[in-house]
Design a protein around this motif. Structure first.
Motif, short mmCIF file in Angstrom:
data_model
loop_
_atom_site.label_atom_id
_atom_site.label_comp_id
_atom_site.label_asym_id
_atom_site.label_seq_id
_atom_site.Cartn_x
_atom_site.Cartn_y
_atom_site.Cartn_z
N LEU A 3 66.67 16.20 -75.93
CA LEU A 3 66.55 15.10 -74.98
C LEU A 3 67.13 13.82 -75.57
CD1 LEU A 3 65.58 13.91 -72.32
CD2 LEU A 3 63.30 13.68 -73.32
N ASP A 4 66.88 13.55 -76.84
CA ASP A 4 67.43 12.34 -77.46
C ASP A 4 68.96 12.35 -77.49
OD1 ASP A 4 64.95 11.17 -77.90
OD2 ASP A 4 64.76 12.02 -79.91
N GLN A 5 69.55 13.49 -77.75
CA GLN A 5 71.01 13.59 -77.74
C GLN A 5 71.56 13.36 -76.33
OE1 GLN A 5 71.08 17.55 -79.43
NE2 GLN A 5 72.05 16.79 -81.30
N LEU A 6 70.87 13.91 -75.33
CA LEU A 6 71.31 13.71 -73.95
C LEU A 6 71.16 12.25 -73.53
CD1 LEU A 6 69.87 16.92 -72.27
CD2 LEU A 6 72.26 16.40 -72.75
N LYS A 7 70.10 11.60 -73.97
CA LYS A 7 69.91 10.18 -73.65
C LYS A 7 71.04 9.34 -74.25
CE LYS A 7 64.93 9.98 -72.94
NZ LYS A 7 63.67 9.39 -73.37
N THR A 8 71.46 9.68 -75.47
CA THR A 8 72.57 8.97 -76.10
C THR A 8 73.85 9.16 -75.31
OG1 THR A 8 71.55 9.18 -78.28
CG2 THR A 8 73.91 8.73 -78.23
N ARG A 9 74.10 10.38 -74.87
CA ARG A 9 75.30 10.66 -74.06
C ARG A 9 75.23 9.93 -72.73
NH1 ARG A 9 76.48 16.80 -73.41
NH2 ARG A 9 78.20 15.89 -72.22
N ALA A 10 74.07 9.91 -72.10
CA ALA A 10 73.91 9.22 -70.82
C ALA A 10 74.16 7.72 -70.98
CB ALA A 10 72.51 9.47 -70.25
N LYS A 11 73.66 7.17 -72.06
CA LYS A 11 73.82 5.73 -72.31
C LYS A 11 75.30 5.35 -72.41
CE LYS A 11 71.66 2.08 -74.96
NZ LYS A 11 70.75 1.77 -76.06
N ALA A 12 76.12 6.24 -72.92
CA ALA A 12 77.57 5.99 -73.02
C ALA A 12 78.20 5.83 -71.64
CB ALA A 12 78.24 7.12 -73.79
N HIS A 13 77.55 6.34 -70.61
CA HIS A 13 78.03 6.21 -69.22
C HIS A 13 77.21 5.18 -68.44
CE1 HIS A 13 80.72 9.65 -69.47
NE2 HIS A 13 79.76 10.30 -70.12
N ASP A 14 76.45 4.36 -69.16
CA ASP A 14 75.56 3.37 -68.55
C ASP A 14 74.52 4.02 -67.64
OD1 ASP A 14 76.78 1.19 -69.84
OD2 ASP A 14 78.34 1.10 -68.30
N LEU A 15 74.03 5.18 -68.05
CA LEU A 15 73.01 5.90 -67.31
C LEU A 15 71.80 6.13 -68.21
CD1 LEU A 15 75.30 8.62 -65.71
CD2 LEU A 15 74.38 6.58 -64.59
N MET A 16 70.69 6.55 -67.61
CA MET A 16 69.51 6.90 -68.39
C MET A 16 68.88 8.14 -67.78
SD MET A 16 66.74 4.04 -67.37
CE MET A 16 66.08 3.87 -65.74
N ILE A 17 68.05 8.80 -68.56
CA ILE A 17 67.35 10.00 -68.13
C ILE A 17 65.87 9.66 -68.08
CG2 ILE A 17 66.78 12.40 -68.70
CD1 ILE A 17 69.44 12.44 -70.31
N ARG A 18 65.26 9.93 -66.93
CA ARG A 18 63.82 9.68 -66.76
C ARG A 18 63.15 10.97 -66.36
NH1 ARG A 18 62.19 5.85 -62.50
NH2 ARG A 18 63.40 7.24 -61.23
N LYS A 19 61.88 11.10 -66.71
CA LYS A 19 61.07 12.21 -66.23
C LYS A 19 60.62 11.89 -64.81
CE LYS A 19 59.33 14.26 -70.41
NZ LYS A 19 58.16 14.83 -71.05
N ASP A 20 60.53 12.91 -63.97
CA ASP A 20 60.15 12.67 -62.58
C ASP A 20 58.65 12.83 -62.32
OD1 ASP A 20 59.79 15.43 -62.58
OD2 ASP A 20 60.74 15.70 -60.64
#
Length: 57
Positions: A3-20
């Motif tokens: 999850l931390d790696q995916l959050k870093t990748r998302a941040k590079a696209h100005d996005l974030m990952i949230r739990k629903d």
């Protein structure tokens, strides 16, 4: 991928990952105005980020 790696990748696209709140994840911008269809699994989030990475190159 973690999850931390995916959050870093998302941040590079100005996005974030949230739990629903139901065990899934949402891929959204920081203002929560733009969101990928969800909820998704972490594998689906990773596929979305793969697609975004391809279009950025």
């Amino acid at each position: 991928m973690t999850l931390d790696q995916l959050k870093t990748r998302a941040k590079a696209h100005d996005l974030m990952i949230r739990k629903d709140g139901k065990g899934g994840y949402l891929l959204t911008d920081f203002l929560n105005r733009l969101m990928a269809p969800g909820p998704m699994t972490l594998e689906e989030v990773e596929m979305w980020l793969d697609d975004l990475d391809e279009h950025q190159q």
